[in-house]
Design an enzyme around this catalytic site. Structure first.
Site, mmCIF file in Angstrom:
data_model
loop_
_atom_site.group_PDB
_atom_site.id
_atom_site.type_symbol
_atom_site.label_atom_id
_atom_site.label_comp_id
_atom_site.label_asym_id
_atom_site.label_seq_id
_atom_site.Cartn_x
_atom_site.Cartn_y
_atom_site.Cartn_z
ATOM 1 N N ARG A 8 0.865 -1.174 0.000
ATOM 2 C CA ARG A 8 0.000 0.000 0.000
ATOM 3 C C ARG A 8 0.903 1.226 0.000
ATOM 4 O O ARG A 8 2.065 1.148 0.385
ATOM 5 C CB ARG A 8 -0.876 0.034 1.257
ATOM 6 C CG ARG A 8 -1.949 -1.027 1.274
ATOM 7 C CD ARG A 8 -2.754 -1.009 2.563
ATOM 8 N NE ARG A 8 -3.534 0.221 2.726
ATOM 9 C CZ ARG A 8 -4.285 0.492 3.791
ATOM 10 N NH1 ARG A 8 -4.354 -0.367 4.791
ATOM 11 N NH2 ARG A 8 -4.958 1.616 3.864
ATOM 12 N N HIS A 9 0.371 2.357 -0.401
ATOM 13 C CA HIS A 9 1.120 3.610 -0.258
ATOM 14 C C HIS A 9 1.329 3.874 1.237
ATOM 15 O O HIS A 9 0.608 3.330 2.081
ATOM 16 C CB HIS A 9 0.343 4.757 -0.905
ATOM 17 C CG HIS A 9 -1.054 4.887 -0.366
ATOM 18 N ND1 HIS A 9 -1.325 5.475 0.846
ATOM 19 C CD2 HIS A 9 -2.233 4.447 -0.858
ATOM 20 C CE1 HIS A 9 -2.629 5.414 1.069
ATOM 21 N NE2 HIS A 9 -3.209 4.782 0.051
ATOM 22 N N ARG A 63 -0.297 9.817 -3.705
ATOM 23 C CA ARG A 63 0.239 9.062 -2.565
ATOM 24 C C ARG A 63 0.995 7.812 -2.978
ATOM 25 O O ARG A 63 1.939 7.402 -2.290
ATOM 26 C CB ARG A 63 -0.876 8.738 -1.566
ATOM 27 C CG ARG A 63 -2.097 8.016 -2.109
ATOM 28 C CD ARG A 63 -3.223 8.110 -1.084
ATOM 29 N NE ARG A 63 -4.449 7.366 -1.386
ATOM 30 C CZ ARG A 63 -5.429 7.805 -2.165
ATOM 31 N NH1 ARG A 63 -5.310 8.964 -2.797
ATOM 32 N NH2 ARG A 63 -6.524 7.084 -2.334
ATOM 33 N N GLU A 84 -7.510 3.831 -6.547
ATOM 34 C CA GLU A 84 -8.343 3.290 -5.465
ATOM 35 C C GLU A 84 -9.816 3.228 -5.885
ATOM 36 O O GLU A 84 -10.261 3.960 -6.779
ATOM 37 C CB GLU A 84 -8.162 4.137 -4.187
ATOM 38 C CG GLU A 84 -8.945 3.658 -2.957
ATOM 39 C CD GLU A 84 -8.724 2.197 -2.559
ATOM 40 O OE1 GLU A 84 -8.828 1.296 -3.437
ATOM 41 O OE2 GLU A 84 -8.490 1.932 -1.365
ATOM 42 N N HIS A 149 -3.451 0.743 -3.605
ATOM 43 C CA HIS A 149 -4.359 1.137 -2.526
ATOM 44 C C HIS A 149 -5.024 -0.085 -1.897
ATOM 45 O O HIS A 149 -5.101 -1.149 -2.507
ATOM 46 C CB HIS A 149 -5.444 2.053 -3.105
ATOM 47 C CG HIS A 149 -4.878 3.213 -3.856
ATOM 48 N ND1 HIS A 149 -4.679 4.442 -3.285
ATOM 49 C CD2 HIS A 149 -4.433 3.323 -5.144
ATOM 50 C CE1 HIS A 149 -4.160 5.271 -4.180
ATOM 51 N NE2 HIS A 149 -3.998 4.612 -5.321
HETATM 52 O O1 F6P Z 1 -9.343 4.499 3.782
HETATM 53 C C1 F6P Z 1 -8.435 4.196 2.787
HETATM 54 C C2 F6P Z 1 -9.134 3.583 1.599
HETATM 55 O O2 F6P Z 1 -8.148 3.275 0.652
HETATM 56 C C3 F6P Z 1 -10.239 4.451 0.965
HETATM 57 O O3 F6P Z 1 -9.767 5.377 0.019
HETATM 58 C C4 F6P Z 1 -11.125 3.398 0.365
HETATM 59 O O4 F6P Z 1 -12.422 3.846 0.085
HETATM 60 C C5 F6P Z 1 -11.089 2.336 1.443
HETATM 61 O O5 F6P Z 1 -9.792 2.366 1.981
HETATM 62 C C6 F6P Z 1 -11.397 0.946 0.952
HETATM 63 O O6 F6P Z 1 -11.567 0.105 2.066
HETATM 64 P P1 F6P Z 1 -13.019 -0.379 2.481
HETATM 65 O O7 F6P Z 1 -13.545 -1.068 1.254
HETATM 66 O O8 F6P Z 1 -12.787 -1.311 3.619
HETATM 67 O O9 F6P Z 1 -13.867 0.812 2.828
#
Ligand code: F6P
Length: 197
Positions: A8-9, A63, A84, A149
């Site tokens: 991950r970043h 990032r 992401e 991400h």
């Molecule tokens: O919070 C970091 C992140 O990369 C957000 O940008 C993204 O929406 C989320 O994590 C994804 O994780 P989850 O699907 O558990 O919400």
């Protein structure tokens, strides 16, 4: 034999405030991870392979590029397909804000996180589909380090580990950890190194 490295970043400003999506810069701690990453890669290569040339793939977001910026490798490629999960109307919000503003969506996502598609955004299933060309290209390449991400990494990791994609939204992929995958005939070997920063 080839390996694939995943990370991950580093921690971003949005990770600190609990906001999702966006295109924030790394936090100070995230920057420390970026500076430490070249050393982690060398450690994971081992003394005899320390001159191995990696190709670094990032998303188009700041990032991930900031996280890659201290790596000494010449070949760096940005892929939109590694961006992401697009949270659409919820981009930039915290989970608490989403729960208040869109309570039904919040519940629907919890009930079926794999299929839930953000208003004007994406679902995990959508990510799996847009990752197809990435996976095809990965299968043809040697030694790639991918910096991307949380949601995207969950899907990539599930693919290589043969975990059903429906489970990927709940997998834990910690920050500041370099994962090395070594695909073999019948299984994938995994080692991970956590940066102590
Ligand atoms: O919070 C970091 C992140 O990369 C957000 O940008 C993204 O929406 C989320 O994590 C994804 O994780 P989850 O699907 O558990 O919400």
């Amino acid at each position: 034999p080839r390996s694939i490295w995943l990370s991950r970043h580093g921690e971003s400003q949005y990770n600190l405030t609990g906001q999702i999506g966006g295109d924030a810069d790394l936090s100070e701690r995230g920057m420390r991870y970026a500076k430490r990453l070249p050393e982690l890669v060398l450690k994971s290569l081992g003394e005899e392979n320390k001159h191995t040339n990696l190709t670094v793939w990032t998303s188009t977001m700041k990032r991930t590029q900031q996280t890659a910026s201290f790596l000494p490798y010449k070949k760096k490629l940005q892929w939109k397909a590694l961006d992401e999960l697009d949270a659409g109307e919820c981009d930039g919000m915290t989970y608490e804000e989403i729960e208040q503003k869109f309570p039904e969506d919040f519940k629907a996502r919890d009930d079926n996180k794999y299929e839930y598609r953000y208003r004007g955004g994406e679902s995990y299933r959508d990510i799996v589909i847009r990752l197809e060309p990435i996976i095809m290209e990965l299968e043809r390449q040697e030694n790639i380090l991918i910096i991307t991400h949380q949601a995207v990494l969950r899907c990539l990791y599930a693919y290589f580990m043969n975990v059903p994609q429906e489970e990927s939204p709940w997998m834990s992929i910690p920050l500041h950890t370099l994962i090395k995958l070594e695909p073999r005939a019948y299984l994938t070997l995994v080692t991970s190194i956590k940066a102590d920063i």
